[in-house]
Design a protein around this motif. Structure first.
Motif, PDB file in Angstrom:
ATOM      1  N   GLN A  90       0.828  -1.228   0.000  1.00  0.00           N
ATOM      2  CA  GLN A  90       0.000   0.000   0.000  1.00  0.00           C
ATOM      3  C   GLN A  90       0.848   1.258   0.000  1.00  0.00           C
ATOM      4  O   GLN A  90       0.339   2.354   0.248  1.00  0.00           O
ATOM      5  CB  GLN A  90      -0.855   0.053   1.267  1.00  0.00           C
ATOM      6  CG  GLN A  90      -1.797  -1.073   1.482  1.00  0.00           C
ATOM      7  CD  GLN A  90      -2.482  -0.925   2.844  1.00  0.00           C
ATOM      8  OE1 GLN A  90      -2.933   0.149   3.214  1.00  0.00           O
ATOM      9  NE2 GLN A  90      -2.530  -2.002   3.595  1.00  0.00           N
ATOM     10  N   ILE A  92       3.245   1.943   2.242  1.00  0.00           N
ATOM     11  CA  ILE A  92       3.627   2.373   3.602  1.00  0.00           C
ATOM     12  C   ILE A  92       5.154   2.463   3.730  1.00  0.00           C
ATOM     13  O   ILE A  92       5.686   3.460   4.221  1.00  0.00           O
ATOM     14  CB  ILE A  92       3.052   1.410   4.665  1.00  0.00           C
ATOM     15  CG1 ILE A  92       1.521   1.473   4.627  1.00  0.00           C
ATOM     16  CG2 ILE A  92       3.578   1.744   6.057  1.00  0.00           C
ATOM     17  CD1 ILE A  92       0.821   0.412   5.464  1.00  0.00           C
ATOM     18  N   ASN A 120      15.343  -9.868  -2.514  1.00  0.00           N
ATOM     19  CA  ASN A 120      14.230  -9.134  -1.906  1.00  0.00           C
ATOM     20  C   ASN A 120      13.601  -8.193  -2.950  1.00  0.00           C
ATOM     21  O   ASN A 120      13.891  -7.001  -3.008  1.00  0.00           O
ATOM     22  CB  ASN A 120      14.722  -8.352  -0.688  1.00  0.00           C
ATOM     23  CG  ASN A 120      13.582  -7.855   0.173  1.00  0.00           C
ATOM     24  OD1 ASN A 120      12.454  -7.730  -0.311  1.00  0.00           O
ATOM     25  ND2 ASN A 120      13.855  -7.564   1.429  1.00  0.00           N
ATOM     26  N   ALA A 123      11.756  -4.916  -1.747  1.00  0.00           N
ATOM     27  CA  ALA A 123      12.662  -3.867  -1.274  1.00  0.00           C
ATOM     28  C   ALA A 123      13.440  -3.263  -2.452  1.00  0.00           C
ATOM     29  O   ALA A 123      13.567  -2.034  -2.562  1.00  0.00           O
ATOM     30  CB  ALA A 123      13.621  -4.429  -0.229  1.00  0.00           C
ATOM     31  N   LYS A 125      12.583  -3.063  -5.555  1.00  0.00           N
ATOM     32  CA  LYS A 125      11.677  -2.254  -6.384  1.00  0.00           C
ATOM     33  C   LYS A 125      11.427  -0.897  -5.726  1.00  0.00           C
ATOM     34  O   LYS A 125      11.499   0.157  -6.365  1.00  0.00           O
ATOM     35  CB  LYS A 125      10.362  -3.023  -6.548  1.00  0.00           C
ATOM     36  CG  LYS A 125       9.484  -2.506  -7.630  1.00  0.00           C
ATOM     37  CD  LYS A 125       8.418  -3.522  -7.968  1.00  0.00           C
ATOM     38  CE  LYS A 125       7.421  -2.930  -8.934  1.00  0.00           C
ATOM     39  NZ  LYS A 125       6.311  -3.835  -9.210  1.00  0.00           N
ATOM     40  N   LEU A 126      11.152  -0.960  -4.446  1.00  0.00           N
ATOM     41  CA  LEU A 126      10.868   0.260  -3.673  1.00  0.00           C
ATOM     42  C   LEU A 126      12.052   1.236  -3.735  1.00  0.00           C
ATOM     43  O   LEU A 126      11.897   2.415  -4.051  1.00  0.00           O
ATOM     44  CB  LEU A 126      10.575  -0.195  -2.249  1.00  0.00           C
ATOM     45  CG  LEU A 126      10.244   0.730  -1.099  1.00  0.00           C
ATOM     46  CD1 LEU A 126       9.742  -0.138   0.054  1.00  0.00           C
ATOM     47  CD2 LEU A 126      11.370   1.576  -0.630  1.00  0.00           C
ATOM     48  N   TYR A 127      13.241   0.732  -3.440  1.00  0.00           N
ATOM     49  CA  TYR A 127      14.408   1.624  -3.380  1.00  0.00           C
ATOM     50  C   TYR A 127      14.789   2.138  -4.775  1.00  0.00           C
ATOM     51  O   TYR A 127      15.141   3.304  -4.940  1.00  0.00           O
ATOM     52  CB  TYR A 127      15.593   0.907  -2.736  1.00  0.00           C
ATOM     53  CG  TYR A 127      15.425   0.710  -1.249  1.00  0.00           C
ATOM     54  CD1 TYR A 127      15.231   1.799  -0.404  1.00  0.00           C
ATOM     55  CD2 TYR A 127      15.455  -0.558  -0.677  1.00  0.00           C
ATOM     56  CE1 TYR A 127      15.067   1.637   0.955  1.00  0.00           C
ATOM     57  CE2 TYR A 127      15.292  -0.740   0.692  1.00  0.00           C
ATOM     58  CZ  TYR A 127      15.106   0.362   1.498  1.00  0.00           C
ATOM     59  OH  TYR A 127      14.942   0.200   2.844  1.00  0.00           O
TER      60      TYR A 127
HETATM   61  C1  LIG Z   1      10.044  -4.589   1.874  1.00  0.00           C
HETATM   62  C2  LIG Z   1       8.800  -4.107   2.624  1.00  0.00           C
HETATM   63  C3  LIG Z   1       9.237  -3.197   3.766  1.00  0.00           C
HETATM   64  C4  LIG Z   1       7.918  -3.323   1.642  1.00  0.00           C
HETATM   65  O1  LIG Z   1       6.803  -2.776   2.360  1.00  0.00           O
HETATM   66  P1  LIG Z   1       5.497  -2.241   1.598  1.00  0.00           P
HETATM   67  O2  LIG Z   1       4.781  -1.293   2.496  1.00  0.00           O
HETATM   68  O3  LIG Z   1       4.737  -3.367   1.060  1.00  0.00           O
HETATM   69  O4  LIG Z   1       6.180  -1.414   0.403  1.00  0.00           O
HETATM   70  P2  LIG Z   1       5.484  -0.469  -0.667  1.00  0.00           P
HETATM   71  O5  LIG Z   1       4.035  -0.806  -0.746  1.00  0.00           O
HETATM   72  O6  LIG Z   1       5.843   0.944  -0.332  1.00  0.00           O
HETATM   73  O7  LIG Z   1       6.256  -0.831  -2.010  1.00  0.00           O
HETATM   74  C5  LIG Z   1       6.590  -2.149  -2.321  1.00  0.00           C
HETATM   75  C6  LIG Z   1       6.820  -2.286  -3.806  1.00  0.00           C
HETATM   76  O8  LIG Z   1       7.252  -3.612  -4.075  1.00  0.00           O
HETATM   77  C7  LIG Z   1       6.288  -4.280  -4.886  1.00  0.00           C
HETATM   78  N1  LIG Z   1       6.243  -5.648  -4.423  1.00  0.00           N
HETATM   79  C8  LIG Z   1       5.797  -6.099  -3.247  1.00  0.00           C
HETATM   80  N2  LIG Z   1       5.950  -7.432  -3.181  1.00  0.00           N
HETATM   81  C9  LIG Z   1       6.537  -7.803  -4.345  1.00  0.00           C
HETATM   82  C10 LIG Z   1       6.959  -9.031  -4.886  1.00  0.00           C
HETATM   83  N3  LIG Z   1       6.855 -10.162  -4.213  1.00  0.00           N
HETATM   84  N4  LIG Z   1       7.506  -9.028  -6.124  1.00  0.00           N
HETATM   85  C11 LIG Z   1       7.639  -7.881  -6.838  1.00  0.00           C
HETATM   86  N5  LIG Z   1       7.275  -6.680  -6.356  1.00  0.00           N
HETATM   87  C12 LIG Z   1       6.727  -6.654  -5.142  1.00  0.00           C
HETATM   88  C13 LIG Z   1       5.024  -3.521  -4.700  1.00  0.00           C
HETATM   89  O9  LIG Z   1       4.154  -3.717  -5.799  1.00  0.00           O
HETATM   90  C14 LIG Z   1       5.539  -2.103  -4.599  1.00  0.00           C
HETATM   91  O10 LIG Z   1       5.922  -1.584  -5.859  1.00  0.00           O
HETATM   92  P3  LIG Z   1       4.940  -0.640  -6.709  1.00  0.00           P
HETATM   93  O11 LIG Z   1       4.557   0.507  -5.809  1.00  0.00           O
HETATM   94  O12 LIG Z   1       5.766  -0.221  -7.876  1.00  0.00           O
HETATM   95  O13 LIG Z   1       3.757  -1.477  -7.052  1.00  0.00           O
HETATM   96  C15 LIG Z   1       7.951  -5.289   3.172  1.00  0.00           C
HETATM   97  O14 LIG Z   1       7.732  -6.215   2.138  1.00  0.00           O
HETATM   98  C16 LIG Z   1       8.599  -5.993   4.363  1.00  0.00           C
HETATM   99  O15 LIG Z   1       8.405  -5.621   5.512  1.00  0.00           O
HETATM  100  N6  LIG Z   1       9.383  -7.047   4.069  1.00  0.00           N
HETATM  101  C17 LIG Z   1      10.087  -7.785   5.114  1.00  0.00           C
HETATM  102  C18 LIG Z   1      11.252  -6.978   5.693  1.00  0.00           C
HETATM  103  C19 LIG Z   1      12.194  -6.497   4.609  1.00  0.00           C
HETATM  104  O16 LIG Z   1      12.470  -7.193   3.657  1.00  0.00           O
HETATM  105  N7  LIG Z   1      12.694  -5.262   4.776  1.00  0.00           N
HETATM  106  C20 LIG Z   1      13.586  -4.630   3.830  1.00  0.00           C
HETATM  107  C21 LIG Z   1      14.965  -4.878   4.247  1.00  0.00           C
HETATM  108  S1  LIG Z   1      16.051  -3.823   3.309  1.00  0.00           S
END
Ligand SMILES: CC(C)(COP(=O)(O)OP(=O)(O)OC[C@H]1O[C@@H](n2cnc3c(N)ncnc32)[C@H](O)[C@@H]1OP(=O)(O)O)[C@@H](O)C(=O)NCCC(=O)NCCS
Length: 197
Positions: A90, A92, A120, A123, A125-127
């Motif tokens: 979402q 976050i 990951n 992560a 994608k986000l970064y």
């Molecule tokens: C990484 C993490 C923090 C992301 O949190 P989140 O609130 O879902 O992140 P966001 O919604 O802001 O963005 C995630 C992005 O990754 C994408 N995504 C999520 N899961 C995915 C997957 N399995 N494969 C591909 N993309 C994926 C989402 O679609 C989104 O991209 P978009 O906005 O272009 O659609 C969460 O998955 C988490 O807590 N993971 C476990 C801990 C971790 O890995 N922390 C990072 C360590 S560096």
């Protein structure tokens, strides 16, 4: 989904925040951090830690970071990031990371670095969407044997010599950015009574 609010960590509420934070972060780690690791970051850089809470003030997401001098530059570092599983996807984590980066920019940061597992996808994608670049692949970096990427976001023109600034190609009109860049261009830290809207 419930309405969320975003708050900056404060050490005066350690007893309330820290256990929730440890529980949330340790869920996704093979080797949980000791309490001293959390305190190392939070005692010195609590102002660079941001939390997402639901309407019952339950923690659903957190970012922990720091800012230090590194080879003459002010280098931010994202140490921990986690969002509760049912709240993922979402935006976050994106918002939390942007809040940390905005706070670092206020403190004159030159760059922000972090490591994440090469597998990951979420992560990475986000970064990368926020403008982080892969600077190094770190072979078998984690205790579980997995490799990592070191990612770096350059915040100032000329630093890192890559012509990007916070995810925005330099010289590009922020109003004419392609999809995916617009959000990164906007500071999100609108603070009201210690809470971010
Ligand atoms: C990484 C993490 C923090 C992301 O949190 P989140 O609130 O879902 O992140 P966001 O919604 O802001 O963005 C995630 C992005 O990754 C994408 N995504 C999520 N899961 C995915 C997957 N399995 N494969 C591909 N993309 C994926 C989402 O679609 C989104 O991209 P978009 O906005 O272009 O659609 C969460 O998955 C988490 O807590 N993971 C476990 C801990 C971790 O890995 N922390 C990072 C360590 S560096």
């Amino acid at each position: 989904m419930s309405k969320l609010h975003y708050v900056q960590y404060t050490n005066s509420r350690e007893n309330e925040y820290l256990p929730a934070m440890r529980q949330l972060i340790s869920k996704d780690l093979s080797e949980p951090y000791s309490i001293y690791v959390y305190r190392y970051f939070l005692y010195q850089w609590g102002h660079l830690c941001f939390m997402a809470m639901d309407e019952h003030d339950t923690l659903v997401g957190v970012v922990v970071s720091k800012l230090e001098s590194h080879r003459g530059a002010q280098r931010g570092y994202i140490a921990m990031l986690a969002v509760r599983e049912e709240y993922r996807g979402q935006g976050i984590a994106t918002k939390l990371v942007r809040m940390a980066i905005d706070a670092m920019i206020e403190l004159n940061a030159d760059e922000v670095a972090l490591e994440t597992e090469v597998t990951n996808t979420a992560a990475m994608k986000l970064y990368e969407r926020l403008g982080f670049l892969r600077s190094k692949r770190l072979h078998r970096y984690y205790l579980n044997g997995n490799s990592a990427y070191r990612l770096v976001l350059y915040l100032k023109e000329g630093v890192g010599s890559i012509g990007m600034s916070y995810g925005i190609p330099l010289g590009m009109d922020p109003n004419q950015l392609p999809m995916g860049y617009q959000d990164a261009a906007l500071p999100v830290s609108k603070q009201e009574n210690g809470q971010f809207l």
